[in-house]
Design an enzyme around this catalytic site. Sequence first.
Site, PDB file in Angstrom:
ATOM      1  NE  ARG A  24      36.068 103.458  19.515  1.00  0.00           N
ATOM      2  CZ  ARG A  24      35.689 102.841  18.408  1.00  0.00           C
ATOM      3  NH1 ARG A  24      34.577 103.179  17.792  1.00  0.00           N
ATOM      4  NH2 ARG A  24      36.423 101.871  17.903  1.00  0.00           N
ATOM      5  CG  ASN A  42      37.784 106.226  18.030  1.00  0.00           C
ATOM      6  OD1 ASN A  42      37.996 106.412  19.220  1.00  0.00           O
ATOM      7  ND2 ASN A  42      38.112 105.099  17.422  1.00  0.00           N
TER       8      ASN A  42
END
Length: 97
Positions: A24, A42
């Site tokens: 990320r 996520n």
Amino acid sequence: MRQSANLVRKHIVVTGLVQGVGFRYFTVTQARRLGVQGWVRNCRDGSVELEAQGSSDAVQALVEQLAIGPRWSEVSHVAVHDMPIIDETARAFGVRQ
């Protein structure tokens, strides 16, 4: 944002070993470098999902970087789907929970 004739927005899902490896934050860094707006998060199934909006060239460059991923990741697939463009004036790319 990089200059291009086309503004695009994409929904992207990246699968493989993409959680717990800084994926990320890698995505945020790459998106901001390219001038792309949107978000990343996520998913419960182990994938990483994002929406990215910017010039077609910048978003394509981001997708290419996602296919490589950060050092410890192992990307198996990147699914990309078109989305309607939305007004995200002055919103930086960020992480969602």
